[in-house]
Design a protein around this motif. Sequence first.
Motif, mmCIF file in Angstrom:
data_model
loop_
_atom_site.group_PDB
_atom_site.id
_atom_site.type_symbol
_atom_site.label_atom_id
_atom_site.label_comp_id
_atom_site.label_asym_id
_atom_site.label_seq_id
_atom_site.Cartn_x
_atom_site.Cartn_y
_atom_site.Cartn_z
ATOM 1 N N GLN A 29 -37.294 47.556 -21.035
ATOM 2 C CA GLN A 29 -37.733 47.848 -22.402
ATOM 3 C C GLN A 29 -39.097 47.233 -22.704
ATOM 4 O OE1 GLN A 29 -36.579 45.328 -25.495
ATOM 5 N NE2 GLN A 29 -35.935 46.939 -26.895
ATOM 6 N N THR A 30 -39.321 46.025 -22.231
ATOM 7 C CA THR A 30 -40.566 45.314 -22.507
ATOM 8 C C THR A 30 -41.637 45.572 -21.449
ATOM 9 O OG1 THR A 30 -39.680 43.343 -21.391
ATOM 10 C CG2 THR A 30 -39.406 43.475 -23.783
ATOM 11 N N LYS B 146 -41.783 44.764 -18.425
ATOM 12 C CA LYS B 146 -42.025 43.673 -17.490
ATOM 13 C C LYS B 146 -41.762 44.117 -16.060
ATOM 14 C CE LYS B 146 -43.255 40.453 -20.376
ATOM 15 N NZ LYS B 146 -44.638 39.916 -20.354
ATOM 16 N N PHE C 282 -28.031 43.045 -19.621
ATOM 17 C CA PHE C 282 -28.989 43.018 -20.719
ATOM 18 C C PHE C 282 -30.339 42.467 -20.298
ATOM 19 C CE2 PHE C 282 -25.160 43.518 -23.391
ATOM 20 C CZ PHE C 282 -25.605 44.582 -24.157
ATOM 21 N N GLU C 283 -30.369 41.599 -19.297
ATOM 22 C CA GLU C 283 -31.662 41.160 -18.801
ATOM 23 C C GLU C 283 -32.405 42.331 -18.170
ATOM 24 O OE1 GLU C 283 -33.586 37.438 -16.597
ATOM 25 O OE2 GLU C 283 -31.955 38.347 -15.464
ATOM 26 N N ASP D 159 -24.866 39.376 -18.883
ATOM 27 C CA ASP D 159 -26.181 38.739 -18.803
ATOM 28 C C ASP D 159 -27.104 39.544 -17.895
ATOM 29 O OD1 ASP D 159 -28.168 36.563 -18.904
ATOM 30 O OD2 ASP D 159 -27.534 36.149 -16.860
ATOM 31 N N ILE E 129 -32.565 48.154 -32.532
ATOM 32 C CA ILE E 129 -33.059 48.785 -31.311
ATOM 33 C C ILE E 129 -33.409 50.230 -31.653
ATOM 34 C CG2 ILE E 129 -31.756 47.332 -29.706
ATOM 35 C CD1 ILE E 129 -29.737 49.625 -29.425
ATOM 36 N N ASP F 92 -34.138 52.926 -26.396
ATOM 37 C CA ASP F 92 -33.563 51.759 -25.724
ATOM 38 C C ASP F 92 -32.189 52.088 -25.156
ATOM 39 O OD1 ASP F 92 -35.775 50.183 -26.369
ATOM 40 O OD2 ASP F 92 -34.906 49.561 -28.277
ATOM 41 N N THR G 275 -33.674 44.572 -20.912
ATOM 42 C CA THR G 275 -34.785 43.922 -21.609
ATOM 43 C C THR G 275 -36.079 44.008 -20.807
ATOM 44 O OG1 THR G 275 -33.285 42.373 -22.714
ATOM 45 C CG2 THR G 275 -35.598 41.748 -22.602
ATOM 46 N N LEU G 276 -35.989 43.767 -19.498
ATOM 47 C CA LEU G 276 -37.188 43.818 -18.659
ATOM 48 C C LEU G 276 -37.792 45.214 -18.623
ATOM 49 C CD1 LEU G 276 -36.019 41.534 -15.718
ATOM 50 C CD2 LEU G 276 -37.770 40.997 -17.415
#
Length: 257
Positions: free
Chosen positions: A184-185, A187, A177-178, A174, A218, A222, A181-182
Amino acid sequence: MTENKGHDKYRGPVVMRRSQVDSGTTDQRLLESRGPTDWVHTDPWRVMRIQSEFVEGFGALAELGPAIGVFGSARTKTDEPSYAQAEKLGRKLVEAGFAVITGGGPGAMEAANKGASESGGVSVGLGIELPFETGLNQWVDKGVNFRYFFARKTMFVKYAQGFVVLPGGVGTLDELFEAVTLVQTQKVTSFPVVLVGVDYWSGLIDWLRQTVLAEGKISEKDLDLITLTDDLDLAVRLMVEARAGHGPTAPVAKQPE
């Protein structure tokens, strides 16, 4: 017709009309020593608890300085190679000028905290209320306990300049990948994410490449957000380079032949 027709009642930013108008005031309920206590479990009260967790976390970590988040299984035993590896990693990160932040639990987290603490560095544990774990490990020098995962995760992302991920289970996945993801996007500002343990993580990387990437879910870039290695010196070097602003993270290492 009800007696409340045309009467608006305001409770802070909330307006109530007609059947939603209740008797009494918020101050009255606060000062009333009798009556039900169910209100402490309601959503508005939880908002205050959530706010307090952010305030406590920000206050505790605001002057932490450069830090790296280290993740790994709470079930790692002291006689496993991963435990010694995590302890060594904690020492190396401190020697490179970083504080070490873990989830504060046992296993790999404890080992990383131990390595950092014994090396004279700042050993931080961000604990979480769980039914099967008991508080922060003994090597945490500065600890904050959280009720809410999302408040705790914010502290990791805000105060860690990179993540090193040791072998772990669902919680570790978790966190991994969080983080990806942050980045990649966009954030968060891009930071290095290093998987330590080629034998352990290669199956996951192979699946991402051969299935997820192959089916177009993906992109290649990524995958480039993750570095796979057994070399702790490389892991630490990537963190140092990121701190100095030296370009992007290295690409995923290929599985040895």
